[in-house]
Design a protein around this motif. Structure first.
Motif, PDB file in Angstrom:
ATOM      1  N   SER A  56       1.350  -4.926  -4.169  1.00  0.00           N
ATOM      2  CA  SER A  56      -0.100  -4.940  -3.984  1.00  0.00           C
ATOM      3  C   SER A  56      -0.778  -5.701  -5.125  1.00  0.00           C
ATOM      4  N   GLN A  57      -0.232  -5.580  -6.339  1.00  0.00           N
ATOM      5  CA  GLN A  57      -0.751  -6.351  -7.469  1.00  0.00           C
ATOM      6  C   GLN A  57      -0.622  -7.846  -7.204  1.00  0.00           C
ATOM      7  N   SER A  60      -3.128  -8.897  -4.581  1.00  0.00           N
ATOM      8  CA  SER A  60      -4.483  -8.883  -5.114  1.00  0.00           C
ATOM      9  C   SER A  60      -4.757 -10.118  -5.969  1.00  0.00           C
ATOM     10  N   ARG A  61      -3.834 -10.430  -6.865  1.00  0.00           N
ATOM     11  CA  ARG A  61      -4.018 -11.596  -7.742  1.00  0.00           C
ATOM     12  C   ARG A  61      -4.038 -12.890  -6.934  1.00  0.00           C
ATOM     13  N   GLU A  86      -7.331  -3.190  -8.387  1.00  0.00           N
ATOM     14  CA  GLU A  86      -8.569  -3.889  -8.055  1.00  0.00           C
ATOM     15  C   GLU A  86      -8.424  -4.670  -6.750  1.00  0.00           C
ATOM     16  N   GLY A  87      -9.357  -4.449  -5.829  1.00  0.00           N
ATOM     17  CA  GLY A  87      -9.360  -5.164  -4.560  1.00  0.00           C
ATOM     18  C   GLY A  87      -8.451  -4.581  -3.499  1.00  0.00           C
ATOM     19  N   VAL A  88      -7.754  -3.485  -3.816  1.00  0.00           N
ATOM     20  CA  VAL A  88      -6.798  -2.891  -2.878  1.00  0.00           C
ATOM     21  C   VAL A  88      -7.275  -1.498  -2.468  1.00  0.00           C
TER      22      VAL A  88
END
Length: 301
Positions: A56-57, A60-61, A86-88
Motif C-alpha cells: 500500500s505504501q 500510495s507513493r 497517507e492516501g490509503v
C-alpha cells in the motif's frame, strides 16, 4: 521485520528500513512494476491481505507522488489492524465477505477497480503440499473478490507457492485474463517457492455473473464460470482443450542488484548497526508476552 543477524545483513531488509518501507516485500512489487508497468493509468486500486502495508505504501507513493493522481483511491484490506498510510483507506475485514466488497465499491463510488493485488500468505507449516493447497485457496478467495470488482482489461497480481499442481491454477486464470505470467522478482529469495502470478487484461466469462455470498465455497463460486474444476487434475475437464495455457516464467529485477539469498558483511561503523522498524506491529501475537516482560512477570526461575 526482525533484527536477527541474517536480517541485519540482508540488503533488501536494510534498504526497506533506510527508504521507509514497512517490509522488504515493497521491492517485490516495485520490481514487478518495472517489468510489467502495472501502475500505468490506474486510479482505483485494491490491496488485499495488505498488513503491514508495504505494498500500500508503494501504491500510495506511485499514484499520489510520482503520477500526481490527486483523485486516485487505494483501499487496503486485511483481517489484522493496520497503521494508517497517507492516501490509503484501510478496512479491517474478511476479503470473502459480501459487505467487504460493498464497502470497497462505496469508496470507489460504484466504479470498478483498475488493479487488484494480494501479497497474502498463510503461516507455513513446513508441509509443502498443505502449504501450497492453503495458498491456492487464498488466491482463489482473492480472485473471487477480484472478479466482482475488477474492470475489463484490468490487472491482478498475487503471491503463489509453486508446486506440482500449480499449472491447474495457471490454466484457470488463463480463462479470465489475456496474459498470465509467473514472475520471480530478484528481491524474492531464490531458495523460496514463492513467486507472483501476474494477470493482465481481465476478460469476464460470457454469461457468468460473479456474486459473493456467505457460506459459499470457492468451488461453488466458480462452478458456472467454466474455468475448469478446482479439485484433482485427473478429473480436470476443460470446455475447450484449445483454451488451456501454460504460464511463462520470468525473472524480473536488475541482475546487478543485490542478491536476496546472500548476506553482506557489515563493518564496525556504528551508523550501520541495527535499524529500528519503520512501523511497529499493531497487534503482534507476542504482545501479551511484551506486556508481561515490562511488568517483570517474565522472570527466569
Amino acid at each position: 521485520m526482525g533484527k536477527s543477524s541474517k536480517d541485519k545483513r540482508d540488503i533488501y531488509y536494510r534498504r526497506a528500513k533506510e527508504q521507509g518501507w514497512r517490509a522488504r516485500s515493497a521491492f517485490k512489487l516495485l520490481q514487478l512494476n518495472e517489468e510489467f508497468q502495472l501502475f500505468k493509468d490506474i486510479k482505483r486500486v485494491v490491496d488485499l491481505c495488505a498488513a503491514p502495508g508495504s505494498w500500500s505504501q508503494v501504491l500510495s507513493r506511485e499514484l499520489f507522488e510520482n503520477q500526481n493522481h490527486s483523485d486516485a483511491k487505494i483501499v487496503a484490506v486485511d483481517l489484522q489492524p493496520m497503521t494508517p498510510i497517507e492516501g490509503v483507506t484501510t478496512i479491517q475485514a474478511d476479503i470473502t465477505h459480501p459487505k467487504t466488497l460493498q464497502t470497497i465499491l462505496d469508496i470507489f463510488g460504484g466504479e470498478p477497480a483498475d488493479f487488484v493485488c494480494s501479497d497474502g500468505a498463510p503461516d507455513v507449516t513446513g508441509l509443502h503440499d498443505l502449504d501450497e493447497y492453503i495458498q491456492a485457496q487464498l488466491i482463489l478467495s482473492a480472485l473471487q473478490l477480484t472478479t466482482c470488482i475488477l474492470k475489463p482489461g484490468g490487472s491482478f497480481v498475487a503471491k503463489i507457492f509453486r508446486g506440482r499442481d500449480i499449472d491447474l491454477l495457471y490454466s484457470q486464470l488463463s480463462y479470465l485474463f489475456e496474459r498470465v505470467i509467473c514472475a520471480k522478482p530478484r528481491s524474492s529469495r531464490g531458495t523460496s517457492l514463492e513467486a507472483f502470478i501476474v494477470c493482465m487484461g481481465y476478460k469476464p466469462r460470457p454469461g457468468w455473473n460473479p456474486k459473493l455470498e456467505l457460506n459459499k465455497s470457492t468451488e461453488e463460486f466458480f462452478e458456472d464460470s467454466n474455468i475448469g474444476k478446482s479439485y484433482n487434475l485427473e478429473h480436470f475437464e476443460l470446455p475447450d482443450p484449445e483454451e488451456r495455457k501454460i504460464a511463462k516464467f520470468i525473472a524480473c529485477g536488475d541482475l546487478q542488484d543485490g542478491d536476496s539469498d546472500a548476506t553482506y558483511t557489515l563493518d564496525n561503523d556504528s551508523k550501520i548497526g541495527a535499524l529500528d522498524p519503520v512501523q511497529m506491529p499493531t497487534a503482534p501475537p507476542y504482545k501479551k508476552a511484551l506486556e508481561m516482560k515490562r511488568r517483570g512477570d517474565l522472570v527466569r526461575r
